[in-house]
Scaffold this motif. Structure first.
Motif, PDB file in Angstrom:
ATOM      1  N   ILE A 253     -15.562   9.381 -11.040  1.00  0.00           N
ATOM      2  CA  ILE A 253     -15.898  10.783 -11.302  1.00  0.00           C
ATOM      3  C   ILE A 253     -14.798  11.678 -10.745  1.00  0.00           C
ATOM      4  O   ILE A 253     -14.345  12.628 -11.378  1.00  0.00           O
ATOM      5  CB  ILE A 253     -17.245  11.149 -10.636  1.00  0.00           C
TER       6      ILE A 253
ATOM      7  N   PRO B  61     -17.848   9.440 -16.092  1.00  0.00           N
ATOM      8  CA  PRO B  61     -16.548  10.107 -16.170  1.00  0.00           C
ATOM      9  C   PRO B  61     -16.351  10.832 -17.506  1.00  0.00           C
ATOM     10  O   PRO B  61     -15.769  11.915 -17.557  1.00  0.00           O
ATOM     11  CB  PRO B  61     -15.557   8.942 -16.020  1.00  0.00           C
TER      12      PRO B  61
ATOM     13  N   ILE C 182     -17.658  14.636 -17.766  1.00  0.00           N
ATOM     14  CA  ILE C 182     -17.151  15.670 -16.871  1.00  0.00           C
ATOM     15  C   ILE C 182     -16.613  16.891 -17.610  1.00  0.00           C
ATOM     16  O   ILE C 182     -16.942  18.031 -17.284  1.00  0.00           O
ATOM     17  CB  ILE C 182     -16.037  15.095 -15.960  1.00  0.00           C
TER      18      ILE C 182
END
Ligand SMILES: Cc1cc2nc3c(=O)[nH]c(=O)nc-3n(C[C@H](O)[C@H](O)[C@H](O)COP(=O)(O)O)c2cc1C
Ligand code: SF4
Ligand code: SF4
Ligand code: SF4
Ligand code: FES
Ligand code: FES
Lengths: 158, 588
Positions: free
Chosen positions: A91, A142, A145
């Motif tokens: 992340i 991820p 995001i």
């Protein structure tokens, strides 16, 4: 950059001479000024008659105090245990890529975002978790995001 | 028939999961047509099913729905009002099959009895659930009698060390001094734990009432709740609760007409893990750098501003009202001989039912994980459970029959800790976990003691080296030697316990360390530097998806032919592994 200390008069009046006020005072001053510059700390030291070393010592001890200008939105990536085993590193990398931050940089050049780490946000059941200002986002991947960041960039008309 | 009540779980994690949207839809509906009462409550513990909405008072009894979609909630409400079982994700129900009825059955709720039940912003709701009756009762007792009752309950501090609460109270009660303080430690620094946050968000009055009773028993007239700044909702709910309690005469001068007075303040932490240590915490309240100081003097003799002080954890305080109301013998009936009562745990990591649970002491870890916690999240097998955070250790599968009590957990090398339980599966690398905790303590060391400051750094360097495939056979001995010196040479609990995560993983997962050092292999496939991505020729159909994704263009191969990864150029980003739809890339 010259800073205007006149906004601090009220806070100084409120806390002057009381015991144990340094931390709440610095919290309040940081809220007003955005961060604690050397000049600000020197000013407080003169006004409150507290040694500059003591102020600096407290300011550097606690992670909440920022000695550099901060972005408009603060992004905290949780690096607690639950988030760590749920790929918090991925992340953080995705955030760095999306914000175009180089290694060692934490604030975007347009001063919109500052990226920091936090030990645990207390929402471990939603790991991995980030907090942008006062809003918590959980169960992240991820890939998701950039969608979250777009919302903030959109508000700025960017 | 009762009034229909709709409750929405609005604790931090509920809101992060989208509970506000659900609440808004219901609020709009309520304003338009009424017909039910809408209440916001906190955490019932099933954080994995947030947002959660509970309907009650109708023909169907009480029904809780999980993972509620804001677009569907009106429909569910209509069904409930029509006494028709909503076609939704029913997680709890008193007359029907709820998915998780079983999970609640394994629990005993003392500390969390009101969490997710009452509206934490309403003192009336707290009173309607028996709130402030314990205080009334305590005020009719002699202060010494209150201390005796707590001592007889066998309650031990829930902040980690497990010291007898009644005994600690008796020290502070006996201490001489015109002014005394009580403190609630809500710094909750263990990364991966959120019991105290949920308790404060969900039932702040219960903690406050416990503190008032403690202050009465020990003769204190002022108190502090030291709360992490990362918990804005807990601070908000506490602020409201204190104000309401003052208005009702439970706090302030001459409480409930007695000659006992008590004033309570909130102090926000400023972000330093070591401030959870009691002497550092008091330094921090005094506005200084939060560095631990030498004990003795203990806080009970000379604490905050030099006055006798008693400091307890949130959960410890939250047990007091139950003990006073029901008596120490009722409390002792729960749990084991040396560990009475219940323990709240925050389940997180690779477990299906991540969230907050409260179980009787004496329960087997296996039951905590497989019954109350609902078992593993994926089909990867259980590997270890981490208890006690950076001061604790990892308990392996072979010890899952260990029971939850202070002595049994200590015997494994872990500690009961404050209640964080992070469950790990075969995809977790134990060397990486040890490194993670060492990195944490090394960062958080206040720097006063050489071994804690530099020793942890040396340990971290060694662990990092091992995870990068540069470990040497002597490293394990070096780690053990450093660990024993750090334990001996540290002033406070942070340094004294910092090596525990390394020692327990070395004890139970030595093979994994050896695999990293001798075979340069990470069995869990976590340590990036040791990973290898390879194409499995039999499975590759030559779709080129991987080579298009590879950021360094190190995958070669023509369409419909087997591809190949150039190991020298590969940066182990894993992009090809995720891109391949045919499981033709092996990671390991
Ligand atoms: C590094 C360190 C961090 C600690 N953090 C906490 C904490 O976050 N919360 C807490 O209640 N106790 C924490 N403790 C334990 C406290 O020092 C203290 O023992 C505890 O608050 C006493 O309360 P209890 O008797 O009710 O457990 C910590 C101790 C150490 C050494
Ligand atoms: S053991 Fe570590 S954290 Fe504790 S006082 Fe010493 S240096 Fe500070
Ligand atoms: S892991 Fe990354 S760098 Fe290596 S082959 Fe796959 S895509 Fe390329
Ligand atoms: S994505 Fe998988 S199947 Fe396609 S070429 Fe790469 S390895 Fe072969
Ligand atoms: S570990 Fe990330 S929220 Fe707790
Ligand atoms: S159920 Fe939401 S905080 Fe736990």
């Amino acid at each position: 950059m010259e800073q205007d200390f006149s906004q601090l008069t009220e806070s100084i009046k409120k806390y002057r001479g009381k015991p144990g006020i340094l931390i709440p005072l610095l919290q309040e001053v940081q809220q007003i000024m955005g961060y604690l510059s050397k000049d600000t700390m020197a000013y407080l030291s003169r006004e409150l008659d507290i040694p500059a070393a003591e102020i600096y010592g407290v300011a550097t001890f606690y992670s909440m105090f920022k000695l550099k200008p901060q972005g408009k939105h603060i992004i905290r990536v949780c690096k607690g245990t639950a988030c760590h085993v749920s790929n918090a590193d991925g992340i953080k990398d995705a955030l760095k890529t999306a914000l175009e931050l180089e290694d060692g940089e934490d604030t975007t050049s347009d001063m919109l975002f500052t990226l920091t780490e936090v030990a645990c946000l207390g929402c471990c059941s939603l790991a991995p978790v980030i907090m942008i200002d006062d809003t918590t986002y959980g169960k992240l991947s991820p890939d998701g995001i950039s969608r979250i960041l777009e919302r903030y960039a959109y508000e700025e008309g960017k | 028939m009762n009034e229909i009540t709709v409750k929405v779980g609005m604790a931090s994690c509920g809101i992060a999961a989208g509970a506000s949207e659900v609440y808004e839809v219901l609020a709009r509906r309520q304003k338009e047509s009424g017909g039910f009462k809408l209440v916001s409550t906190a955490c019932i513990g099933m954080c994995f099913e947030e947002p959660i909405v509970e309907f009650s008072g109708g023909k169907l009894g009480t029904i809780s729905l999980g993972a509620v979609n804001p677009a569907k909630v009106e429909e569910h409400l209509r069904d409930y009002l029509d006494a028709k079982l909503p076609d939704a994700n029913i997680i709890l129900a008193d007359h029907y099959d709820g998915k998780y009825n079983e999970l609640l059955r394994g629990q005993t709720r003392i500390v969390l009895r009101n969490c997710g039940v009452i509206d934490p912003k309403s003192i009336d709701d707290y009173e309607a659930h028996g709130g402030y009756t314990a205080l009334r009762k305590a005020l009719t007792m002699d202060p010494e009698k209150v201390v005796e009752e707590v001592k007889a309950s066998g309650l031990r501090g829930r902040g980690g060390a497990g010291f007898s609460t009644g005994l600690k109270w008796s020290f502070a009660a006996r201490a001489q001094g015109k002014k005394k303080y009580v403190i609630c430690n809500a710094d909750e620094g263990d990364p991966g734990a959120f019991m105290d946050r949920s308790t404060l968000e969900g039932d702040p009055h219960n903690v406050i009432e416990g503190m008032i009773i403690g202050a009465y028993a020990m003769g204190a007239d002022e108190g502090y709740i030291y709360c992490r700044a990362e918990y804005p909702m807990a601070i908000r709910h506490l602020t409201i609760a204190i104000q309401k309690a003052e208005e009702k005469g439970y706090l302030g001068k001459n409480i409930l007409g007695s000659d006992f007075s008590f004033e309570l303040h909130i102090k926000e932490g400023a972000g330093a893990f070591v401030c959870g240590e009691e002497t550092a915490l008091m330094q921090s309240i005094e506005g200084k750098r939060g560095m631990p100081t030498i004990r003795p003097p203990f806080p009970a003799e000379r604490g905050l501003w030099g006055c006798p002080t008693n400091i307890n954890n949130v959960e410890t305080w939250a047990n007091i009202t139950y003990i006073i109301n029901n008596g120490s013998s009722a409390f002792r009936k729960i749990g084991t001989e040396n560990s009475t009562g219940t323990k709240v745990f925050a389940l997180a990591g690779k477990i299906a039912g991540s969230g907050l649970i409260e179980v009787p002491m004496g329960i087997e870890l296996r039951d905590v994980i497989y019954k109350v916690g609902g078992g593993m999240k994926t089909d990867k097998p259980f590997k270890a459970v981490q208890m006690g955070g950076p001061s604790g250790g990892c308990i392996p599968a072979s010890l899952l029959d260990t029971i939850v009590d202070y002595d049994s957990i200590n015997a494994t090398g872990a500690i009961m800790g404050s209640g964080g339980m992070v469950v790990m599966d075969s995809g977790t690398c134990m060397v990486d976990v040890a490194r993670f905790f060492l990195n944490f303590t090394q960062n958080e060391s206040c720097g006063k003691c050489t071994f804690c400051r530099i020793g942890t750094r040396r340990m971290l360097e060694i662990l990092t080296r091992i995870t990068e495939g540069k470990g040497e056979p002597e490293d394990l001995d070096k780690l053990e030697e450093l660990a024993s010196n750090i334990i001996k040479g540290s002033l406070c609990g942070l340094g004294q316990t910092a090596p525990n995560p390394v020692l327990t993983t070395l004890r139970y997962f030595r093979d994994e360390y050896l695999a990293h050092i001798e075979e340069k292999r990470c069995p869990a496939g976590v340590c990036t530097a040791l990973l290898r991505y390879e194409v499995i020729p039999e499975k590759c159909i030559g779709c080129t998806a991987c080579s298009r994704k590879c950021p360094v263009s190190c995958i070669s191969g023509k369409v419909k032919e087997v591809h190949h990864i150039d190991q020298d150029k590969c940066i182990k980003c894993g992009a090809c592994y995720s891109a391949c739809k045919f499981d033709a890339i092996r990671k390991g």
